[in-house]
Design a protein around this motif. Structure first.
Motif, PDB file in Angstrom:
ATOM      1  N   ARG A  11       0.838  -1.202   0.000  1.00 14.47           N
ATOM      2  CA  ARG A  11       0.000   0.000   0.000  1.00 14.47           C
ATOM      3  C   ARG A  11       0.872   1.251   0.000  1.00 14.47           C
ATOM      4  O   ARG A  11       1.986   1.253   0.486  1.00 14.47           O
ATOM      5  CB  ARG A  11      -0.897  -0.003   1.229  1.00 14.47           C
ATOM      6  N   THR A  13       1.876   4.921   1.231  1.00 17.74           N
ATOM      7  CA  THR A  13       1.800   5.796   2.396  1.00 17.74           C
ATOM      8  C   THR A  13       1.890   7.249   1.922  1.00 17.74           C
ATOM      9  O   THR A  13       2.213   7.515   0.767  1.00 17.74           O
ATOM     10  CB  THR A  13       2.940   5.501   3.392  1.00 17.74           C
ATOM     11  N   GLU A  14       1.630   8.173   2.822  1.00 20.99           N
ATOM     12  CA  GLU A  14       1.737   9.593   2.477  1.00 20.99           C
ATOM     13  C   GLU A  14       3.179   9.970   2.154  1.00 20.99           C
ATOM     14  O   GLU A  14       3.430  10.816   1.299  1.00 20.99           O
ATOM     15  CB  GLU A  14       1.187  10.462   3.607  1.00 20.99           C
ATOM     16  N   ARG A  17       3.819   9.083  -1.395  1.00 21.06           N
ATOM     17  CA  ARG A  17       3.211  10.085  -2.284  1.00 21.06           C
ATOM     18  C   ARG A  17       4.055  11.354  -2.346  1.00 21.06           C
ATOM     19  O   ARG A  17       4.259  11.929  -3.414  1.00 21.06           O
ATOM     20  CB  ARG A  17       1.800  10.431  -1.808  1.00 21.06           C
ATOM     21  N   ARG A  46      -1.833  10.974  -6.872  1.00 22.36           N
ATOM     22  CA  ARG A  46      -2.874  11.144  -5.851  1.00 22.36           C
ATOM     23  C   ARG A  46      -3.887   9.999  -5.866  1.00 22.36           C
ATOM     24  O   ARG A  46      -4.444   9.647  -4.838  1.00 22.36           O
ATOM     25  CB  ARG A  46      -3.579  12.475  -6.045  1.00 22.36           C
ATOM     26  N   LEU A  47      -4.120   9.421  -7.061  1.00 23.05           N
ATOM     27  CA  LEU A  47      -5.096   8.330  -7.179  1.00 23.05           C
ATOM     28  C   LEU A  47      -4.484   6.947  -6.935  1.00 23.05           C
ATOM     29  O   LEU A  47      -5.212   5.970  -6.801  1.00 23.05           O
ATOM     30  CB  LEU A  47      -5.732   8.351  -8.571  1.00 23.05           C
ATOM     31  N   THR A  49      -3.169   3.656  -5.405  1.00 26.00           N
ATOM     32  CA  THR A  49      -3.435   2.947  -4.154  1.00 26.00           C
ATOM     33  C   THR A  49      -2.373   1.897  -3.851  1.00 26.00           C
ATOM     34  O   THR A  49      -2.269   1.437  -2.725  1.00 26.00           O
ATOM     35  CB  THR A  49      -4.810   2.260  -4.205  1.00 26.00           C
ATOM     36  N   THR A  50      -1.593   1.497  -4.858  1.00 22.49           N
ATOM     37  CA  THR A  50      -0.507   0.544  -4.649  1.00 22.49           C
ATOM     38  C   THR A  50       0.802   1.180  -5.082  1.00 22.49           C
ATOM     39  O   THR A  50       0.827   2.147  -5.845  1.00 22.49           O
ATOM     40  CB  THR A  50      -0.720  -0.749  -5.462  1.00 22.49           C
ATOM     41  N   ARG A  51       1.887   0.616  -4.611  1.00 21.04           N
ATOM     42  CA  ARG A  51       3.196   1.155  -4.973  1.00 21.04           C
ATOM     43  C   ARG A  51       3.526   0.900  -6.442  1.00 21.04           C
ATOM     44  O   ARG A  51       4.243   1.667  -7.051  1.00 21.04           O
ATOM     45  CB  ARG A  51       4.257   0.574  -4.058  1.00 21.04           C
TER      46      ARG A  51
END
Length: 139
Positions: A11, A13-14, A17, A46-47, A49-51
């Motif tokens: 997943r 993380t901020e 991003r 921003r969209l 959801t996975t690395r």
């Protein structure tokens, strides 16, 4: 920091991003990307959801990431081939020890046939990787 540590599996993380956004902003400020392309990539970050999706957004490849099953298929096929080959070697040894019939052709066909199938699966995965890489370069 290596590529696999920055954008491995899992997943987003901020912090991931922020790192991705920083890379895109740096590429825009150095002239590698124009404003519209940078904005498009930032929206994908921003969209994400996975690395894997995050890595695709930063590298600018078009299309989706390779399916997980396609990436895992060569390893699964190789393990299955090793298991089937090992069982066949044991059967061949038992038949040879009990009956005295050491027929090497039977063993060779099983091992070579499975090896050809595994090589084919590996080739399909590599072919898909090459197609995805060239699709990302032709924009």
């Amino acid at each position: 920091m290596s590529e696999t540590n920055r954008f491995g599996l899992g997943r987003v993380t901020e912090l991931d991003r922020k790192l991705a956004e920083t890379e895109i902003e740096h590429a825009r400020s150095t002239g590698q990307l124009d404003g519209q392309e940078a904005a498009r990539r930032l929206a994908r970050v921003r969209l994400a959801t996975t690395r894997t999706a995050l890595r695709v957004a930063v590298e600018g490849r078009s299309g989706e990431a390779a399916p997980a099953l396609l990436e895992a298929a060569p390893g699964l096929a190789a393990r299955l081939w090793a298991l089937v080959g090992g069982v066949n070697v044991l059967i061949w040894l038992f038949i040879g020890a009990i009956g005295g019939q050491w027929d090497p052709l039977w063993l060779i066909w099983v091992l070579l046939g499975g090896g050809v199938l595994v090589a084919g699966i590996w080739g399909v995965r590599d072919w898909d990787r090459r197609l995805r890489a060239t699709a990302g370069d032709t924009r």
